[in-house]
Enzyme design. Structure first.
Site, mmCIF file in Angstrom:
data_model
loop_
_atom_site.group_PDB
_atom_site.id
_atom_site.type_symbol
_atom_site.label_atom_id
_atom_site.label_comp_id
_atom_site.label_asym_id
_atom_site.label_seq_id
_atom_site.Cartn_x
_atom_site.Cartn_y
_atom_site.Cartn_z
ATOM 1 N N ASN A 11 0.859 -1.181 0.000
ATOM 2 C CA ASN A 11 0.000 0.000 0.000
ATOM 3 C C ASN A 11 0.899 1.236 0.000
ATOM 4 O OD1 ASN A 11 -1.926 1.959 0.347
ATOM 5 N ND2 ASN A 11 -2.523 1.326 2.412
ATOM 6 N N LYS A 13 0.067 4.231 -0.318
ATOM 7 C CA LYS A 13 -0.597 5.375 0.319
ATOM 8 C C LYS A 13 -0.372 6.637 -0.521
ATOM 9 C CE LYS A 13 -0.344 3.058 4.759
ATOM 10 N NZ LYS A 13 -0.255 3.158 6.231
ATOM 11 N N HIS A 95 -9.546 0.618 4.923
ATOM 12 C CA HIS A 95 -8.277 0.865 5.621
ATOM 13 C C HIS A 95 -8.513 1.797 6.804
ATOM 14 C CE1 HIS A 95 -4.160 2.111 6.446
ATOM 15 N NE2 HIS A 95 -3.782 1.028 5.808
ATOM 16 N N GLU A 97 -7.023 4.255 7.878
ATOM 17 C CA GLU A 97 -6.914 5.696 7.584
ATOM 18 C C GLU A 97 -8.195 6.211 6.939
ATOM 19 O OE1 GLU A 97 -2.220 4.871 7.367
ATOM 20 O OE2 GLU A 97 -3.277 5.206 5.476
ATOM 21 N N GLU A 165 -5.337 -5.417 10.416
ATOM 22 C CA GLU A 165 -4.331 -4.374 10.665
ATOM 23 C C GLU A 165 -4.633 -3.683 11.991
ATOM 24 O OE1 GLU A 165 -2.377 -2.748 6.853
ATOM 25 O OE2 GLU A 165 -4.368 -1.878 6.945
ATOM 26 N N GLY A 171 2.366 2.147 10.953
ATOM 27 C CA GLY A 171 3.248 3.301 10.832
ATOM 28 C C GLY A 171 3.864 3.752 12.141
ATOM 29 N N SER A 211 3.359 -2.305 10.347
ATOM 30 C CA SER A 211 4.813 -2.228 10.532
ATOM 31 C C SER A 211 5.525 -3.539 10.196
ATOM 32 C CB SER A 211 5.155 -1.757 11.953
ATOM 33 O OG SER A 211 4.632 -0.456 12.187
#
Length: 248
Positions: A11, A13, A95, A97, A165, A171, A211
């Site tokens: 991904n 992003k 996701h 985010e 996730e 991150g 991560s």
């Protein structure tokens, strides 16, 4: 090991430009990649065409999001039909985010999943708990609820990959331990067995994101219910090749 084909998604992003992504794609095209691993790169929508025309055919391309209808007055959105028109085969939906930065609800994500599948796109459907939810002991409740809404919108599970996730590991440099990842993946598979079917539970690829690096990927990949990865930052680096080859 399971008969499920290992799946590694990158991904990207909102990162990269034509120069840097071009270099990355050249690295992937020329690398020796494990032939029993399915690889998909999630490009920014403006680079979908570029990614599909630049990457080898053995590497799939995903959009990072789409909307729930095929066309209309939805400024800034893209549809599954447009994604397919660029030659991409997958879309990442739900996701964290999208959920937590852009406020997308379970209901909206479910509608997007349904529409993407109706248009014959593969869906990488993301679920995962926040740190306060894990600390409160509600991880299972959170991921089961998220999975339930996805399941209500799926007719053909063959086109779905489920990505667990944990939000606290995305991150942050914190990774769920292989045991933590395996525990949740195992429980998700049991949920699918109880609420969908034995066949779907056995065949569903449940991949881990949060991560993942070249350093920790082999140990994570050794877990019986971890069927691959959705990789963020490391997918923009040469070590992505090591992650793809985690089971080689």
């Amino acid at each position: 090991m399971s008969p499920r084909k290992f799946f590694v998604g990158g991904n990207w992003k909102m990162n990269g430009n034509k120069e840097s992504l071009g270099e990355l794609m050249t690295t992937l095209n020329t690398a020796s990649l494990h032939d029993q691993t399915e690889v998909v790169c999630g490009a920014p929508s403006i680079y979908l065409d570029y990614a599909r025309s630049s990457l080898d055919a053995r590497i799939g391309v995903a959009a990072q999001n789409c909307y729930k209808v095929s066309k209309g007055a939805f400024t800034g959105e893209i549809s599954p039909a447009m994604i397919k028109d660029c030659g991409a085969e997958w879309v990442i939906l739900g996701h964290s985010e999208r959920r937590h930065v852009f406020g997308e609800s379970d209901e909206l994500i479910g509608q997007k999943v349904a529409h993407a599948l109706e248009n014959d796109l593969g869906v990488i459907a993301c679920i995962g708990e926040k740190l306060e939810e894990r600390e409160a002991g509600t991880t299972e409740e959170v991921v089961y609820t998220q999975t339930q809404v996805i399941a209500e919108n799926v007719k053909d599970w063959a086109k779905v990959v489920l990505a667990y996730e944990p939000v606290w590991a995305i991150g942050t440099g914190k990774t769920a331990t292989p045991e933590q990842a395996q525990e949740v993946h195992e429980k998700l598979r049991a949920w699918l067995r109880a609420n969908v079917s034995d066949d779907v539970a056995d065949s569903m690829r449940i991949i881990y994101g949060g991560s993942v690096t070249g350093a920790n990927c082999k140990e994570l990949a050794s877990q019986s219910d971890v069927d691959g990865f959705l990789v963020g930052g490391a997918s923009l680096k040469p070590e992505f090749v090591d992650i793809i080859n985690a089971r080689a």
